[in-house]
Design a protein around this motif. Structure first.
Motif, mmCIF file in Angstrom:
data_model
loop_
_atom_site.group_PDB
_atom_site.id
_atom_site.type_symbol
_atom_site.label_atom_id
_atom_site.label_comp_id
_atom_site.label_asym_id
_atom_site.label_seq_id
_atom_site.Cartn_x
_atom_site.Cartn_y
_atom_site.Cartn_z
ATOM 1 N N GLN A 172 -38.448 16.967 27.423
ATOM 2 C CA GLN A 172 -37.988 15.831 26.618
ATOM 3 C C GLN A 172 -37.443 14.718 27.504
ATOM 4 O OE1 GLN A 172 -36.865 16.147 22.833
ATOM 5 N NE2 GLN A 172 -37.971 18.042 22.548
ATOM 6 N N THR A 173 -36.700 15.113 28.553
ATOM 7 C CA THR A 173 -36.133 14.129 29.469
ATOM 8 C C THR A 173 -37.225 13.413 30.248
ATOM 9 O OG1 THR A 173 -34.109 15.431 29.727
ATOM 10 C CG2 THR A 173 -34.580 13.816 31.443
ATOM 11 N N VAL A 174 -38.162 14.182 30.803
ATOM 12 C CA VAL A 174 -39.227 13.594 31.615
ATOM 13 C C VAL A 174 -40.115 12.678 30.788
ATOM 14 C CG1 VAL A 174 -41.320 14.139 32.935
ATOM 15 C CG2 VAL A 174 -39.217 15.427 33.331
ATOM 16 N N MET A 175 -40.458 13.101 29.582
ATOM 17 C CA MET A 175 -41.275 12.243 28.713
ATOM 18 C C MET A 175 -40.560 10.944 28.400
ATOM 19 S SD MET A 175 -43.088 14.977 26.091
ATOM 20 C CE MET A 175 -43.771 13.662 25.076
ATOM 21 N N SER A 176 -39.251 11.012 28.165
ATOM 22 C CA SER A 176 -38.487 9.791 27.882
ATOM 23 C C SER A 176 -38.465 8.868 29.092
ATOM 24 C CB SER A 176 -37.059 10.149 27.462
ATOM 25 O OG SER A 176 -37.047 10.783 26.205
#
Length: 358
Positions: A172-176
């Motif tokens: 979720q962090t990397v996609m954001s």
């Protein structure tokens, strides 16, 4: 007699050979193991265990003796086992913050962490422990590349693929961090939207907030129903799983009211569900009239029976915070609602009325 002796000897030798096939854990101090690691060029593998740890014992008895484990670990690592509650294991536990058992550490020659598996045991020989270690190493190496600034398209595609399997939270962090900058047009492309639709499931994730803030533009590309379904499903799942624990209630109420203005059909029943649960769970007797107002207008505001029932199921405990007059009003409104329900749902509402009247 000689025959019996020879058979016994053969069994003993067979057992010895099997033991040799498995993982070779050496009797070395931590300092000695690091030195040998440096001398041989192999990394150091540490089985961090305690005597009372059941999974630790299982691994030692059934997994590490396997030939495939021996082939992999003996070729690539200096292996030691350390009890985290005695000897230099105590220092290891403190230095590497070992809190779950077993934990498996793979260390560089200087003692820095190359990879770790917290609670990394398997429960059956059918589970491939060697592959589990290799997967953890692949993830650790990809994390290091990303932290070092790798952002080329091919790497990110592979990195996200790895994270989807092994680390949903970091995903979720990397996609954001990497996808918001693409803009709405690119994010609506099938490959990117599928990623968002399937993997972004936290209301407070920046990429999800970006979707919420730009939902009108997303809807122009994808259709409002597609965007609405995604947004409301994330809020609904958060409520189902957390039941308000750690949820910013006021912020969620504000969001849902905005979605109602956009005519998101699932927003109003979800807001009422959250409102009922919040008032009852917090014991807010001064807000019981808010629940009564919803019940009074429910047939009109929520024409869909499934939506009405989803809200009514959050009335559990209402009788604990309502006074006698409020209970009577609630019973009256619930009876009116019951008159417009299918028999099985009507029976449920009648049970609510009975409980409230007690």
């Amino acid at each position: 007699m000689k025959r019996i002796f020879l058979i016994s000897l053969l069994f003993s030798l067979a057992g010895y050979c099997l033991a040799q096939e498995g993982t070779n854990f050496e009797d070395l101090t931590f300092k000695e193991a690091l030195a040998k690691s440096q001398a041989t060029g192999k990394k150091l593998f540490i089985d961090c265990y305690t005597k009372t740890c059941g999974p630790c014992k299982y691994m030692v008895k059934f997994i590490f003796p396997l030939k495939e484990c021996g082939d992999y670990f003996n070729s690539n690592y200096i292996c030691i086992m350390k009890d985290m509650e005695e000897g230099d294991g105590i220092d290891i536990a403190q230095k590497y913050d070992i809190r779950v058992y077993p934990t498996y550490l793979i260390l560089n020659h200087d003692g820095t962490v190359y990879c770790r598996l917290d609670g990394g045991a398997v429960s059956s020989p059918k589970e491939d422990f060697v592959q589990k270690v290799k997967d953890a190493i692949e993830l650790a190496e990809a994390n290091r590349k990303y932290s070092a600034g790798a952002r080329d398209r091919s790497f990110l595609k592979e990195y996200i693929k790895i994270l989807r399997v092994h680390d949903k939270k970091r995903l979720q962090t990397v996609m954001s961090e990497t996808m918001i900058q693409l803009g709405v047009d690119k994010l609506c492309e099938p490959e990117n939207w599928t990623l968002i639709k399937t993997e972004i499931n936290n209301v407070d994730t920046p990429l999800f907030r970006y979707l919420v803030e730009n939902r009108a533009t997303f809807s122009k590309h994808l259709g409002q129903q597609e965007v609405e379904d995604k947004i409301i499903s994330v809020y609904s799942e958060e409520f189902r799983v957390l039941k308000m624990m750690g949820i910013d209630f006021d912020k969620r109420m504000t969001d849902l009211k905005q979605f109602e203005k956009d005519h998101y059909k699932g927003a109003l029943p979800l807001r009422y569900r959250m409102l009922f649960f919040h008032i009852i769970n917090k014991g807010q007797k001064d807000r019981v009239d808010e629940i009564l107002k919803v019940l009074q207008n429910m047939n009109k505001e929520l024409p869909d029976e499934a939506n009405r029932m989803s809200v009514l199921r959050e009335l559990t405990g209402f009788e604990r915070i309502a006074n006698q007059q409020q209970k009577e009003k609630a019973s009256t409104y619930l009876q009116e609602i019951s008159n417009n329900l299918q028999p099985n749902n009507a029976a449920y509402v009648q049970s609510l009325i009975t409980r409230i009247k007690k």
